[in-house]
Design a protein around this motif. Structure first.
Motif, PDB file in Angstrom:
ATOM      1  N   PRO A 177       0.826  -1.226   0.000  1.00  0.00           N
ATOM      2  CA  PRO A 177       0.000   0.000   0.000  1.00  0.00           C
ATOM      3  C   PRO A 177       0.855   1.270   0.000  1.00  0.00           C
ATOM      4  CG  PRO A 177      -0.795  -1.580   1.630  1.00  0.00           C
ATOM      5  CD  PRO A 177       0.497  -2.122   1.117  1.00  0.00           C
ATOM      6  N   GLN A 178       1.940   1.278   0.791  1.00  0.00           N
ATOM      7  CA  GLN A 178       2.790   2.469   0.817  1.00  0.00           C
ATOM      8  C   GLN A 178       3.429   2.704  -0.565  1.00  0.00           C
ATOM      9  OE1 GLN A 178       6.222   2.453   3.492  1.00  0.00           O
ATOM     10  NE2 GLN A 178       6.628   4.621   3.066  1.00  0.00           N
ATOM     11  N   MET A 179       3.850   1.625  -1.215  1.00  0.00           N
ATOM     12  CA  MET A 179       4.498   1.785  -2.517  1.00  0.00           C
ATOM     13  C   MET A 179       3.481   2.222  -3.578  1.00  0.00           C
ATOM     14  SD  MET A 179       7.313   1.294  -1.205  1.00  0.00           S
ATOM     15  CE  MET A 179       8.321   1.851  -2.559  1.00  0.00           C
ATOM     16  N   GLU A 180       2.251   1.738  -3.431  1.00  0.00           N
ATOM     17  CA  GLU A 180       1.197   2.136  -4.357  1.00  0.00           C
ATOM     18  C   GLU A 180       0.941   3.633  -4.220  1.00  0.00           C
ATOM     19  OE1 GLU A 180      -2.472   0.019  -3.802  1.00  0.00           O
ATOM     20  OE2 GLU A 180      -2.940   0.155  -5.938  1.00  0.00           O
ATOM     21  N   ASP A 181       0.954   4.097  -2.967  1.00  0.00           N
ATOM     22  CA  ASP A 181       0.734   5.524  -2.710  1.00  0.00           C
ATOM     23  C   ASP A 181       1.911   6.342  -3.270  1.00  0.00           C
ATOM     24  OD1 ASP A 181      -0.281   7.912  -1.414  1.00  0.00           O
ATOM     25  OD2 ASP A 181       1.392   7.648  -0.024  1.00  0.00           O
ATOM     26  N   LEU A 182       3.132   5.896  -2.997  1.00  0.00           N
ATOM     27  CA  LEU A 182       4.302   6.619  -3.524  1.00  0.00           C
ATOM     28  C   LEU A 182       4.257   6.651  -5.050  1.00  0.00           C
ATOM     29  CD1 LEU A 182       7.281   5.378  -1.304  1.00  0.00           C
ATOM     30  CD2 LEU A 182       6.529   7.735  -1.613  1.00  0.00           C
ATOM     31  N   ALA A 183       3.854   5.516  -5.638  1.00  0.00           N
ATOM     32  CA  ALA A 183       3.802   5.429  -7.101  1.00  0.00           C
ATOM     33  C   ALA A 183       2.786   6.425  -7.657  1.00  0.00           C
ATOM     34  CB  ALA A 183       3.447   4.009  -7.535  1.00  0.00           C
ATOM     35  N   SER A 184       1.674   6.600  -6.924  1.00  0.00           N
ATOM     36  CA  SER A 184       0.638   7.503  -7.432  1.00  0.00           C
ATOM     37  C   SER A 184       1.132   8.950  -7.423  1.00  0.00           C
ATOM     38  CB  SER A 184      -0.640   7.359  -6.605  1.00  0.00           C
ATOM     39  OG  SER A 184      -0.422   7.937  -5.335  1.00  0.00           O
ATOM     40  N   ARG A 185       2.169   9.215  -6.618  1.00  0.00           N
ATOM     41  CA  ARG A 185       2.722  10.576  -6.561  1.00  0.00           C
ATOM     42  C   ARG A 185       4.045  10.677  -7.315  1.00  0.00           C
ATOM     43  NH1 ARG A 185       4.096  11.550  -1.374  1.00  0.00           N
ATOM     44  NH2 ARG A 185       3.524   9.537  -0.501  1.00  0.00           N
ATOM     45  N   SER A 186       4.349   9.633  -8.075  1.00  0.00           N
ATOM     46  CA  SER A 186       5.650   9.599  -8.754  1.00  0.00           C
ATOM     47  C   SER A 186       5.655  10.575  -9.935  1.00  0.00           C
ATOM     48  CB  SER A 186       5.867   8.172  -9.238  1.00  0.00           C
ATOM     49  OG  SER A 186       6.685   8.145 -10.321  1.00  0.00           O
ATOM     50  N   PRO A 187       6.808  11.202 -10.223  1.00  0.00           N
ATOM     51  CA  PRO A 187       6.848  12.126 -11.363  1.00  0.00           C
ATOM     52  C   PRO A 187       6.590  11.379 -12.668  1.00  0.00           C
ATOM     53  CG  PRO A 187       9.060  11.659 -10.537  1.00  0.00           C
ATOM     54  CD  PRO A 187       8.106  11.013  -9.592  1.00  0.00           C
ATOM     55  N   THR A 188       6.001  12.060 -13.625  1.00  0.00           N
ATOM     56  CA  THR A 188       5.713  11.390 -14.891  1.00  0.00           C
ATOM     57  C   THR A 188       6.692  11.829 -15.977  1.00  0.00           C
ATOM     58  OG1 THR A 188       4.116  13.117 -15.303  1.00  0.00           O
ATOM     59  CG2 THR A 188       3.254  11.024 -14.472  1.00  0.00           C
ATOM     60  N   ASP A 189       7.567  12.747 -15.617  1.00  0.00           N
ATOM     61  CA  ASP A 189       8.606  13.106 -16.588  1.00  0.00           C
ATOM     62  C   ASP A 189       9.922  13.271 -15.828  1.00  0.00           C
ATOM     63  OD1 ASP A 189       8.019  15.284 -15.122  1.00  0.00           O
ATOM     64  OD2 ASP A 189       7.568  16.620 -16.800  1.00  0.00           O
TER      65      ASP A 189
ATOM     66  N   TYR B 130       6.086  -1.690 -10.444  1.00  0.00           N
ATOM     67  CA  TYR B 130       4.838  -2.299 -10.903  1.00  0.00           C
ATOM     68  C   TYR B 130       3.682  -1.292 -10.856  1.00  0.00           C
ATOM     69  CZ  TYR B 130       0.542  -4.933 -10.917  1.00  0.00           C
ATOM     70  OH  TYR B 130      -0.727  -5.356 -11.217  1.00  0.00           O
ATOM     71  N   PHE B 131       3.547  -0.597  -9.715  1.00  0.00           N
ATOM     72  CA  PHE B 131       2.413   0.332  -9.577  1.00  0.00           C
ATOM     73  C   PHE B 131       2.563   1.535 -10.520  1.00  0.00           C
ATOM     74  CE2 PHE B 131       2.043  -1.650  -5.218  1.00  0.00           C
ATOM     75  CZ  PHE B 131       0.884  -2.342  -5.508  1.00  0.00           C
ATOM     76  N   VAL B 132       3.787   2.046 -10.657  1.00  0.00           N
ATOM     77  CA  VAL B 132       3.985   3.177 -11.576  1.00  0.00           C
ATOM     78  C   VAL B 132       3.574   2.753 -12.990  1.00  0.00           C
ATOM     79  CG1 VAL B 132       5.690   4.690 -12.670  1.00  0.00           C
ATOM     80  CG2 VAL B 132       5.825   4.264 -10.212  1.00  0.00           C
ATOM     81  N   ALA B 133       4.051   1.591 -13.431  1.00  0.00           N
ATOM     82  CA  ALA B 133       3.758   1.126 -14.802  1.00  0.00           C
ATOM     83  C   ALA B 133       2.254   0.887 -14.973  1.00  0.00           C
ATOM     84  CB  ALA B 133       4.547  -0.143 -15.098  1.00  0.00           C
TER      85      ALA B 133
END
Ligand code: G6P
Length: 607
Positions: free
Chosen positions: A452-464, A584-587
């Motif tokens: 869950p923490q990684m999913e949350d971090l991924a949702s805030r990950s930069p897209t560029d 995985y979550f970012v992709a």
């Protein structure tokens, strides 16, 4: 790289061809095709999309009746992904169809030779040469014609051949590319990978290099290079068909990430007897080991990153200088290896062309080759002096996770075993390390709860912009794997940098808002990494640090991911998990094809 299927039997061939191709699609997926023999004619259907569209095009196979056929899913080498370049390829008269996995090295010369005889080529592929050659040598016996044709080929091939004159037959041949025959009642199958066969049969015959096979619904006859019959018993595949299916997970990658504790437990526990590490059947013994002055670890991709961990662990426990090389570099650099060098080859698939070539190079120079391989009976396993299997089960997602984790586990076990043999580790120390290795699956299980923490971090990950992974020592080895995972499946630029190396160039890329992931599990170097964290923060970076649970000092980072604390030599095994999840979550969130990232293939059987 590229998948091959074939069928001859009492049922419509297309059912297995489409199902088998869907199971092999992870090997290459830029185009696909099938050829089915019906009423003395070969009908072909191709697509530059996924297998699903082949199903639609053929109305779920109904437009291609017939009981013998071949199919192929392609990863382009010669010529762009296009209908013309997709396999199967036909002879000019349409009487032979061929699917091929591998790469020919004398294709230019053969193309000129055939063109001079008036053959008009319809594709840019090296493969198209093969049906034309077979046709040229055909005088009523298709096996003899294939034998003559393959004699002319330099390079690697696994072939499935359909001949319009032989209603229920397939011909198969291989050299340096895997090919299996599946046996069942009233049907005989061909596949480049056992995962395609498992739902239909577990009785499998492996074709050896240089052999040719004639498949009929009743079984297969094998012939050696000289055309002499070969007798071989079929073997039984023991692993579970469910292991090659998604089983409710959204993606194979997700499933394989979650399976890691179990895969590592299997890999480790099978090697322990009476509290001791036992590698049965290993030729490497105390005498041979005591003559080793250097270790050369050779691999590609994530297996190379596992090797990066292995280097630290080997040097620490064995006190033997250990070099790490990319197989594609090693094979062409006139490597200094001989009888006093142990070459450790790492490969999940056991088929990676560069790794296999590097292995052969090392062997030819007199080095003892020990390989760490997942796929039983693969080319690398067979060519090695010793093999240690990882028992990860079939890995389908192109980006490896459980393959990598089980490689780490075997590298640890091997290091402890060899250090004991050399007398460089006391029984007590070895016992403590072994206990720590055996406790890893539980720690990995806990690391998976970070999802869950990684999913949350991924949702805030930069897209560029680039994401940086920094670390020192074992943390740096993990940083390389974490960066590769992220870029291969999410297509975001990601790079790994050794903490101490930042100021020699990469720090110029750090600017306001840049994400830097600091892998900080190496306690004795934590102060040093803290300096690097401050350096990038001072230039505007947002830092996410990964630290072991229970570390007292607060991290300077903006956010912290806490992984279970394990033995200092084994941290890679837990530290990698949150960043596999992150990738995985970012992709997934970016809508990428997680299991089949663009331009990649699972097993790279061409150089
Ligand atoms: C490909 C795969 C990677 C893998 C590399 C080496 O690039 O996508 O996941 O690490 O090949 O493969 P091997 O089978 O030799 O471990």
């Amino acid at each position: 790289m590229c998948g091959i299927v074939g069928y001859t039997g009492n049922e419509p061939a297309i059912d297995f061809l489409l199902d088998g191709l869907a199971r092999l699609e992870y090997r290459g997926y830029d185009s696909a095709g099938v050829a089915v023999l019906n009423g003395g004619n070969i009908a072909v259907e191709k697509t530059v999309e996924r297998i699903g569209s082949l199903k639609r095009q053929t109305r779920n196979g109904r437009s291609l009746p017939g009981r013998a056929g071949i199919g192929h899913t392609r990863w382009a080498t010669h010529g762009a992904p296009s209908l013309a370049n997709a396999h199967p390829h036909l002879s000019a008269d349409g009487r032979f169809a061929v699917v091929h996995n591998g790469i020919l090295e004398n294709d230019a010369a053969l193309r000129r030779e055939l063109a001079a005889e008036g053959v008009a080529f319809r594709s840019e592929t090296d493969t198209e040469i093969i049906p034309h050659l077979i046709r040229r040598y055909y005088e009523g016996d298709p096996v003899a014609a294939v034998a003559k044709a393959v004699e002319r080929l330099a390079g690697s091939y696994a072939l499935g051949v359909l001949c319009a004159d032989c209603p229920d037959r397939l011909i198969a041949a291989r050299r340096f590319s895997p090919l299996l025959i599946g046996l069942a009642d009233g049907a005989t199958y061909l596949a480049s990978d056992v995962t395609a066969l498992l739902p239909r049969t577990r009785r499998v015959l492996e074709l050896a290099d240089g052999e040719i096979a004639l498949l009929t619904p009743q079984g297969a006859r094998l012939f050696d290079r000289e055309g002499r019959p070969v007798e071989r018993e079929a073997s039984r595949v023991t692993f579970d068909v469910g292991a090659a299916e998604k089983g409710g997970w959204a993606h194979f990658m997700q499933k394989e990430i979650m399976e890691q504790p179990q895969a590592v437990a299997q890999t480790v526990e099978r090697r322990i007897s009476g509290g001791e590490i036992v590698f049965s059947g290993l030729r490497l013994d105390a005498a041979l080991l005591s003559r080793i002055r250097r270790i050369a670890i050779v691999a590609c991709g994530s297996a190379y990153h596992a090797g990066a961990v292995g280097k630290y662990v080997f040097e620490e426990l064995l006190r033997i200088p250990t070099e790490l090389d990319l197989a594609s570099e090693f094979r062409y650099r006139n490597p200094l290896v001989g009888a006093d060098v142990l070459t450790v080859v790492i490969s999940q698939s056991g088929e990676t062309a560069d790794t296999l070539a590097a292995l052969r190079e090392a062997k030819a120079r007199g080095s003892h080759v020990l390989s760490i391989v997942n796929v039983v009976g693969s080319s690398i396993a067979r060519a090695s002096d010793d093999v240690l299997y990882t028992f990860a089960g079939p890995e389908i997602a192109v980006a490896t996770t459980k393959g990598y984790s089980t490689q780490l586990a075997l590298l640890y076990l091997f290091a402890v075993w060899a250090a004991r043999l050399l007398g460089r580790l006391s029984a007590d120390e070895a016992g403590r390390l072994l206990d720590a290795i055996r406790a890893l699956p539980q720690a990995m299980e806990r690391a998976l709860r970070l999802a869950p923490q990684m999913e949350d971090l991924a949702s805030r990950s930069p897209t560029d912009g680039s994401i940086f992974f920094i670390g020192r020592n074992l943390d740096y080895a993990v940083a390389q794997e974490a960066a590769l995972k992220l870029k291969e499946i999410s297509y975001l630029p990601a790079q790994a940098c050794a903490g101490g190396e930042l100021k020699h160039g990469s720090i110029s890329l750090i600017e306001e808002g840049r994400t830097v992931i600091a892998l900080d599990c190496c306690d004795r170097l934590s102060d040093k990494l803290a300096g690097n964290i401050r350096e990038v923060q001072a230039r505007g970076a947002r830092v996410i640090a990964c630290v072991p649970e229970g570390r007292a000092e607060p991290s300077a980072a903006d956010e912290t991911v806490r992984v279970p604390a394990v033995h200092p030599l084994l941290t890679a095994s837990v530290e990698v998990i949150p960043f596999q999840l992150y990738a995985y979550f970012v992709a997934r969130d970016r809508g990428c094809d997680v299991d089949k990232p663009r331009n990649l293939a699972k097993s790279v059987t061409v150089e």
